[in-house]
Design a protein around this motif. Structure first.
Motif, PDB file in Angstrom:
ATOM      1  N   PRO A 185     -65.859  83.338  17.039  1.00  0.00           N
ATOM      2  CA  PRO A 185     -65.124  82.367  17.866  1.00  0.00           C
ATOM      3  C   PRO A 185     -64.215  82.979  18.931  1.00  0.00           C
ATOM      4  O   PRO A 185     -63.888  82.315  19.901  1.00  0.00           O
ATOM      5  CB  PRO A 185     -64.316  81.554  16.851  1.00  0.00           C
ATOM      6  N   ARG A 186     -63.825  84.233  18.760  1.00  0.00           N
ATOM      7  CA  ARG A 186     -62.938  84.862  19.742  1.00  0.00           C
ATOM      8  C   ARG A 186     -63.682  85.727  20.743  1.00  0.00           C
ATOM      9  O   ARG A 186     -63.072  86.501  21.473  1.00  0.00           O
ATOM     10  CB  ARG A 186     -61.885  85.695  19.026  1.00  0.00           C
ATOM     11  N   ALA A 187     -64.993  85.608  20.759  1.00  0.00           N
ATOM     12  CA  ALA A 187     -65.814  86.384  21.689  1.00  0.00           C
ATOM     13  C   ALA A 187     -66.634  85.434  22.547  1.00  0.00           C
ATOM     14  O   ALA A 187     -67.123  84.414  22.063  1.00  0.00           O
ATOM     15  CB  ALA A 187     -66.731  87.332  20.919  1.00  0.00           C
ATOM     16  N   GLN A 188     -66.775  85.788  23.816  1.00  0.00           N
ATOM     17  CA  GLN A 188     -67.513  84.930  24.738  1.00  0.00           C
ATOM     18  C   GLN A 188     -68.341  85.777  25.688  1.00  0.00           C
ATOM     19  O   GLN A 188     -67.894  86.833  26.145  1.00  0.00           O
ATOM     20  CB  GLN A 188     -66.530  84.070  25.521  1.00  0.00           C
ATOM     21  N   ALA A 189     -69.533  85.301  25.981  1.00  0.00           N
ATOM     22  CA  ALA A 189     -70.403  85.952  26.962  1.00  0.00           C
ATOM     23  C   ALA A 189     -70.196  85.296  28.319  1.00  0.00           C
ATOM     24  O   ALA A 189     -70.030  84.081  28.413  1.00  0.00           O
ATOM     25  CB  ALA A 189     -71.859  85.829  26.538  1.00  0.00           C
ATOM     26  N   HIS A 190     -70.206  86.126  29.365  1.00  0.00           N
ATOM     27  CA  HIS A 190     -70.008  85.653  30.735  1.00  0.00           C
ATOM     28  C   HIS A 190     -71.072  86.278  31.629  1.00  0.00           C
ATOM     29  O   HIS A 190     -71.455  87.423  31.432  1.00  0.00           O
ATOM     30  CB  HIS A 190     -68.640  86.087  31.286  1.00  0.00           C
ATOM     31  N   ARG A 191     -71.454  85.547  32.644  1.00  0.00           N
ATOM     32  CA  ARG A 191     -72.281  86.139  33.689  1.00  0.00           C
ATOM     33  C   ARG A 191     -71.352  86.630  34.793  1.00  0.00           C
ATOM     34  O   ARG A 191     -70.628  85.835  35.408  1.00  0.00           O
ATOM     35  CB  ARG A 191     -73.277  85.142  34.265  1.00  0.00           C
ATOM     36  N   CYS A 192     -71.341  87.934  35.014  1.00  0.00           N
ATOM     37  CA  CYS A 192     -70.489  88.547  36.033  1.00  0.00           C
ATOM     38  C   CYS A 192     -71.327  89.552  36.816  1.00  0.00           C
ATOM     39  O   CYS A 192     -71.783  90.546  36.242  1.00  0.00           O
ATOM     40  CB  CYS A 192     -69.317  89.302  35.397  1.00  0.00           C
ATOM     41  N   VAL A 193     -71.534  89.298  38.074  1.00  0.00           N
ATOM     42  CA  VAL A 193     -72.232  90.248  38.933  1.00  0.00           C
ATOM     43  C   VAL A 193     -71.204  91.282  39.387  1.00  0.00           C
ATOM     44  O   VAL A 193     -70.128  90.931  39.875  1.00  0.00           O
ATOM     45  CB  VAL A 193     -72.882  89.533  40.136  1.00  0.00           C
ATOM     46  N   LEU A 194     -71.536  92.552  39.193  1.00  0.00           N
ATOM     47  CA  LEU A 194     -70.595  93.642  39.486  1.00  0.00           C
ATOM     48  C   LEU A 194     -70.997  94.415  40.729  1.00  0.00           C
ATOM     49  O   LEU A 194     -72.183  94.613  40.962  1.00  0.00           O
ATOM     50  CB  LEU A 194     -70.525  94.584  38.288  1.00  0.00           C
ATOM     51  N   PRO A 195     -70.027  94.899  41.515  1.00  0.00           N
ATOM     52  CA  PRO A 195     -68.614  94.641  41.321  1.00  0.00           C
ATOM     53  C   PRO A 195     -68.292  93.188  41.624  1.00  0.00           C
ATOM     54  O   PRO A 195     -68.942  92.562  42.452  1.00  0.00           O
ATOM     55  CB  PRO A 195     -67.935  95.590  42.298  1.00  0.00           C
ATOM     56  N   GLY A 196     -67.309  92.692  40.957  1.00  0.00           N
ATOM     57  CA  GLY A 196     -66.921  91.294  41.123  1.00  0.00           C
ATOM     58  C   GLY A 196     -65.766  90.966  40.218  1.00  0.00           C
ATOM     59  O   GLY A 196     -65.227  91.824  39.521  1.00  0.00           O
ATOM     60  N   ARG A 197     -65.402  89.720  40.193  1.00  0.00           N
ATOM     61  CA  ARG A 197     -64.235  89.258  39.446  1.00  0.00           C
ATOM     62  C   ARG A 197     -64.524  89.247  37.942  1.00  0.00           C
ATOM     63  O   ARG A 197     -65.570  88.797  37.506  1.00  0.00           O
ATOM     64  CB  ARG A 197     -63.903  87.855  39.921  1.00  0.00           C
ATOM     65  N   PHE A 198     -63.552  89.731  37.161  1.00  0.00           N
ATOM     66  CA  PHE A 198     -63.648  89.709  35.704  1.00  0.00           C
ATOM     67  C   PHE A 198     -63.131  88.365  35.194  1.00  0.00           C
ATOM     68  O   PHE A 198     -62.378  87.677  35.893  1.00  0.00           O
ATOM     69  CB  PHE A 198     -62.819  90.837  35.087  1.00  0.00           C
ATOM     70  N   PRO A 199     -63.482  87.981  33.960  1.00  0.00           N
ATOM     71  CA  PRO A 199     -63.015  86.692  33.431  1.00  0.00           C
ATOM     72  C   PRO A 199     -61.495  86.569  33.345  1.00  0.00           C
ATOM     73  O   PRO A 199     -60.952  85.479  33.477  1.00  0.00           O
ATOM     74  CB  PRO A 199     -63.638  86.635  32.032  1.00  0.00           C
ATOM     75  N   ARG A 200     -60.789  87.688  33.110  1.00  0.00           N
ATOM     76  CA  ARG A 200     -59.325  87.671  33.002  1.00  0.00           C
ATOM     77  C   ARG A 200     -58.761  88.778  33.886  1.00  0.00           C
ATOM     78  O   ARG A 200     -59.435  89.761  34.162  1.00  0.00           O
ATOM     79  CB  ARG A 200     -58.886  87.925  31.561  1.00  0.00           C
ATOM     80  N   PRO A 201     -57.496  88.663  34.270  1.00  0.00           N
ATOM     81  CA  PRO A 201     -56.922  89.682  35.152  1.00  0.00           C
ATOM     82  C   PRO A 201     -56.524  90.979  34.442  1.00  0.00           C
ATOM     83  O   PRO A 201     -56.430  92.026  35.077  1.00  0.00           O
ATOM     84  CB  PRO A 201     -55.687  89.001  35.741  1.00  0.00           C
ATOM     85  N   ARG A 202     -56.303  90.950  33.115  1.00  0.00           N
ATOM     86  CA  ARG A 202     -55.772  92.133  32.430  1.00  0.00           C
ATOM     87  C   ARG A 202     -56.443  92.314  31.064  1.00  0.00           C
ATOM     88  O   ARG A 202     -56.667  91.343  30.353  1.00  0.00           O
ATOM     89  CB  ARG A 202     -54.268  91.966  32.249  1.00  0.00           C
ATOM     90  N   TYR A 203     -56.734  93.579  30.742  1.00  0.00           N
ATOM     91  CA  TYR A 203     -57.342  93.954  29.466  1.00  0.00           C
ATOM     92  C   TYR A 203     -56.655  95.187  28.908  1.00  0.00           C
ATOM     93  O   TYR A 203     -56.186  96.036  29.668  1.00  0.00           O
ATOM     94  CB  TYR A 203     -58.840  94.244  29.644  1.00  0.00           C
ATOM     95  N   GLU A 204     -56.652  95.302  27.580  1.00  0.00           N
ATOM     96  CA  GLU A 204     -56.110  96.486  26.921  1.00  0.00           C
ATOM     97  C   GLU A 204     -57.196  97.526  26.660  1.00  0.00           C
ATOM     98  O   GLU A 204     -56.904  98.682  26.378  1.00  0.00           O
ATOM     99  CB  GLU A 204     -55.431  96.107  25.600  1.00  0.00           C
TER     100      GLU A 204
END
Length: 193
Positions: free
Chosen positions: A90-109
């Motif tokens: 439930p805490r994982a999600q798949a996204h279609r992201c063409v790279l380079p391009g925008r990530f689903p969120r602005p910040r990651y650890e």
């Protein structure tokens, strides 16, 4: 190198076969997946970004090391396969992201990039490197995993691909874990403050 594979080529591969490179079944892929998870170090991370998730074979393992996993791929077929693989997470999600391009969120650890960089033309890889450096929190963990083999359909050579990517970020990195065999290298680093 011959003609490089593009997103349409990858999409066709995943549409025709849910595991075209045997990432779920080949023993060496399991060993590499274990090395990727080990390179992350202790978790869980609040937000983890996986780029080039393919069919989700690594995503399943990564989901257990993050409070929130965003698994991204540029092809609709791969994003669908990963979504199915993560259906019970439930805490994982798949996204279609063409790279380079925008990530689903602005910040990651933490960010994991496996089997992707040499498929990007050098300029696209440089843009992605800067995007990753901006999105990764100070002290955040980056894991890179790539083959040493020069495949016939890549955009650039595999030799020193990790070094070129890290240099393109324009940031300082503190080396972490590294595992190498005859076919691939998995290594991690922490973004400098």
């Amino acid at each position: 190198m011959s003609r490089r594979i593009d997103l349409a080529g990858f999409d066709a591969r995943f549409a025709a076969d849910r595991d075209p490179w045997g990432t779920f079944v080949h023993r060496d892929e399991g060993v590499k997946r274990h090395a990727i998870v080990r390179a992350l170090g202790p978790g869980p991370y609040a937000r983890l970004l996986e780029l080039g998730c393919g069919n989700g074979s690594n995503s399943i393992a990564l989901a257990g090391h993050a409070l929130r996993l965003d698994a991204c791929d540029g092809t609709p077929s791969a994003a669908r396969l990963t979504g199915r693989a993560l259906a019970d997470k439930p805490r994982a999600q798949a996204h279609r992201c063409v790279l380079p391009g925008r990530f689903p969120r602005p910040r990651y650890e933490a960010v994991v990039i496996a089997e992707l960089l040499y498929y990007l033309p050098p300029v696209a890889m440089q843009h992605l490197a800067r995007d990753v450096a901006r999105a990764l929190a100070p002290g955040g963990c980056l894991v890179l995993a790539h083959h040493h083999i020069d495949f016939h359909d890549t955009a650039q050579r595999s030799h020193a691909i990790h070094r070129r990517f890290l240099a393109a970020t324009g940031r300082s990195w503190h080396p972490g874990r590294r595992r190498r065999n005859q076919r691939w290298t998995v290594e991690s680093g922490r973004l400098g403050e």
